[in-house]
Design a protein around this motif. Structure first.
Motif, mmCIF file in Angstrom:
data_model
loop_
_atom_site.group_PDB
_atom_site.id
_atom_site.type_symbol
_atom_site.label_atom_id
_atom_site.label_comp_id
_atom_site.label_asym_id
_atom_site.label_seq_id
_atom_site.Cartn_x
_atom_site.Cartn_y
_atom_site.Cartn_z
ATOM 1 N N PRO A 165 -21.429 12.229 -15.012
ATOM 2 C CA PRO A 165 -20.094 10.660 -15.774
ATOM 3 C C PRO A 165 -21.128 8.857 -15.849
ATOM 4 N N GLY A 166 -20.488 8.747 -16.876
ATOM 5 C CA GLY A 166 -20.831 7.569 -17.289
ATOM 6 C C GLY A 166 -22.704 7.036 -17.624
ATOM 7 N N VAL A 167 -22.904 8.848 -18.604
ATOM 8 C CA VAL A 167 -23.940 8.504 -19.115
ATOM 9 C C VAL A 167 -23.655 9.705 -20.781
ATOM 10 N N ILE A 168 -23.196 9.397 -21.884
ATOM 11 C CA ILE A 168 -22.368 10.084 -23.344
ATOM 12 C C ILE A 168 -23.187 9.989 -24.328
ATOM 13 N N ALA A 169 -23.215 11.422 -24.789
ATOM 14 C CA ALA A 169 -24.007 11.688 -25.940
ATOM 15 C C ALA A 169 -23.821 11.043 -27.815
ATOM 16 N N THR A 170 -24.651 10.231 -27.788
ATOM 17 C CA THR A 170 -23.919 9.736 -29.173
ATOM 18 C C THR A 170 -24.024 10.763 -30.350
ATOM 19 N N ASP A 171 -23.846 10.658 -31.240
ATOM 20 C CA ASP A 171 -24.124 11.453 -32.408
ATOM 21 C C ASP A 171 -24.255 10.326 -33.777
ATOM 22 N N SER A 172 -25.974 10.498 -33.506
ATOM 23 C CA SER A 172 -26.652 9.572 -33.864
ATOM 24 C C SER A 172 -27.226 10.738 -34.989
ATOM 25 N N PRO A 173 -28.725 9.670 -35.730
ATOM 26 C CA PRO A 173 -29.235 10.792 -36.752
ATOM 27 C C PRO A 173 -29.968 11.244 -36.273
ATOM 28 N N GLY A 174 -30.909 11.089 -35.032
ATOM 29 C CA GLY A 174 -32.177 11.302 -34.501
ATOM 30 C C GLY A 174 -33.046 13.204 -35.235
ATOM 31 N N GLN A 175 -33.674 12.850 -35.283
ATOM 32 C CA GLN A 175 -34.294 14.487 -35.563
ATOM 33 C C GLN A 175 -34.999 14.701 -34.347
ATOM 34 N N GLY A 176 -35.738 14.329 -33.950
ATOM 35 C CA GLY A 176 -36.962 14.671 -32.731
ATOM 36 C C GLY A 176 -35.842 14.184 -31.426
ATOM 37 N N TYR A 177 -34.976 12.827 -31.514
ATOM 38 C CA TYR A 177 -34.462 12.766 -30.646
ATOM 39 C C TYR A 177 -32.921 11.889 -30.332
ATOM 40 N N ALA A 178 -32.893 12.304 -29.292
ATOM 41 C CA ALA A 178 -31.111 12.022 -28.417
ATOM 42 C C ALA A 178 -31.268 10.623 -27.711
ATOM 43 N N LEU A 179 -29.718 10.497 -28.401
ATOM 44 C CA LEU A 179 -29.657 8.582 -27.886
ATOM 45 C C LEU A 179 -28.110 8.868 -27.194
ATOM 46 N N TYR A 180 -28.315 8.201 -25.991
ATOM 47 C CA TYR A 180 -27.070 8.432 -24.936
ATOM 48 C C TYR A 180 -26.844 6.823 -24.781
ATOM 49 N N VAL A 181 -25.388 6.759 -24.592
ATOM 50 C CA VAL A 181 -24.971 5.248 -24.359
ATOM 51 C C VAL A 181 -24.580 5.460 -22.654
ATOM 52 N N VAL A 182 -24.596 4.341 -21.769
ATOM 53 C CA VAL A 182 -24.720 4.370 -21.038
ATOM 54 C C VAL A 182 -23.227 3.216 -19.668
ATOM 55 N N ASP A 183 -22.139 3.863 -19.656
ATOM 56 C CA ASP A 183 -21.337 3.162 -19.013
ATOM 57 C C ASP A 183 -21.127 3.525 -17.896
ATOM 58 N N HIS A 184 -21.699 2.470 -17.359
ATOM 59 C CA HIS A 184 -22.029 1.406 -16.014
ATOM 60 C C HIS A 184 -20.763 1.017 -15.653
ATOM 61 N N ARG A 185 -19.527 1.531 -15.901
ATOM 62 C CA ARG A 185 -18.520 1.512 -15.122
ATOM 63 C C ARG A 185 -18.140 2.249 -14.299
ATOM 64 N N ARG A 186 -18.011 3.604 -15.179
ATOM 65 C CA ARG A 186 -17.841 4.898 -14.916
ATOM 66 C C ARG A 186 -18.837 5.631 -14.332
ATOM 67 N N LEU A 187 -20.007 5.644 -14.163
ATOM 68 C CA LEU A 187 -21.359 5.886 -13.920
ATOM 69 C C LEU A 187 -20.942 5.260 -12.192
ATOM 70 N N ASP A 188 -20.756 3.812 -11.774
ATOM 71 C CA ASP A 188 -21.076 3.589 -10.453
ATOM 72 C C ASP A 188 -19.884 4.144 -9.680
ATOM 73 N N GLU A 189 -18.047 3.875 -10.098
ATOM 74 C CA GLU A 189 -17.874 4.903 -9.814
ATOM 75 C C GLU A 189 -17.666 6.770 -9.186
ATOM 76 N N TYR A 190 -18.044 6.963 -10.116
ATOM 77 C CA TYR A 190 -19.045 8.451 -9.426
ATOM 78 C C TYR A 190 -19.580 8.293 -8.740
ATOM 79 N N LEU A 191 -20.743 7.582 -8.594
ATOM 80 C CA LEU A 191 -21.310 7.188 -7.721
ATOM 81 C C LEU A 191 -21.416 6.354 -6.208
ATOM 82 N N ASN A 192 -20.506 6.215 -6.737
ATOM 83 C CA ASN A 192 -19.376 5.261 -5.225
ATOM 84 C C ASN A 192 -18.553 6.564 -4.329
ATOM 85 N N ARG A 193 -17.923 7.411 -5.107
ATOM 86 C CA ARG A 193 -17.622 8.639 -4.529
ATOM 87 C C ARG A 193 -18.593 9.274 -3.956
ATOM 88 N N THR A 194 -19.247 9.656 -4.364
ATOM 89 C CA THR A 194 -20.058 10.835 -4.058
ATOM 90 C C THR A 194 -21.024 9.982 -3.195
#
Length: 143
Positions: free
Chosen positions: A114-143
């Protein structure tokens, strides 16, 4: 194939326009600043010291200070646990993560976080993710 000419880097240059932290493997960390002046990498050429660390330690009686960013990049891109991934993302407040597509386990782990979002970027050899720290922190604080 890993290359500084992959379309992902041009995409980053066009889309990362405000100061951001990018977590990427050491080889790619040398490419990213050439494409985006706003992208700061966690470790720049820090992995080079890790390649020769045993010899450096032998020559200096073990008194080598390895940059923490280099150690964290190495840990992140080698078989990290869920806890290591989340800890490193939070430690550096990473806004983006660049992962070679040949790392299927790491890509699967990031896609499931949760909080790590795959982008639709044009990488041929790579995946690019955007990190939403608010969502990541909410999830981690619940666990």
């Amino acid at each position: 194939k890993r290359s500084c000419f992959d379309p992902i880097f041009s995409w980053m240059g066009a889309n990362i326009t405000k100061p951001s932290v990018v977590l990427a493997p050491d080889l790619e960390n040398t490419c990213i600043p050439a494409y985006s002046a706003s992208a700061n990498v966690v470790s720049l050429r820090g992995g080079l010291i890790l390649d020769v660390l045993p010899e450096l330690e032998r020559r200096t009686d073990g008194r080598v200070s390895v940059p923490q960013g280099a150690l964290d990049v190495q840990a992140f891109f080698s078989h990290p646990t869920f806890e290591e991934v989340s800890w490193i993302l939070r430690r550096y407040s990473a806004d983006y993560v660049v992962v070679p597509t040949k790392k299927p386990r790491l890509n699967a782990r990031l896609r499931s976080m949760p909080g790590v979002i795959a982008t639709d970027s044009p990488g041929q050899g790579y995946a690019l993710y955007v990190v939403d720290h608010r969502r990541l922190d909410e999830y981690l604080n619940r666990t």
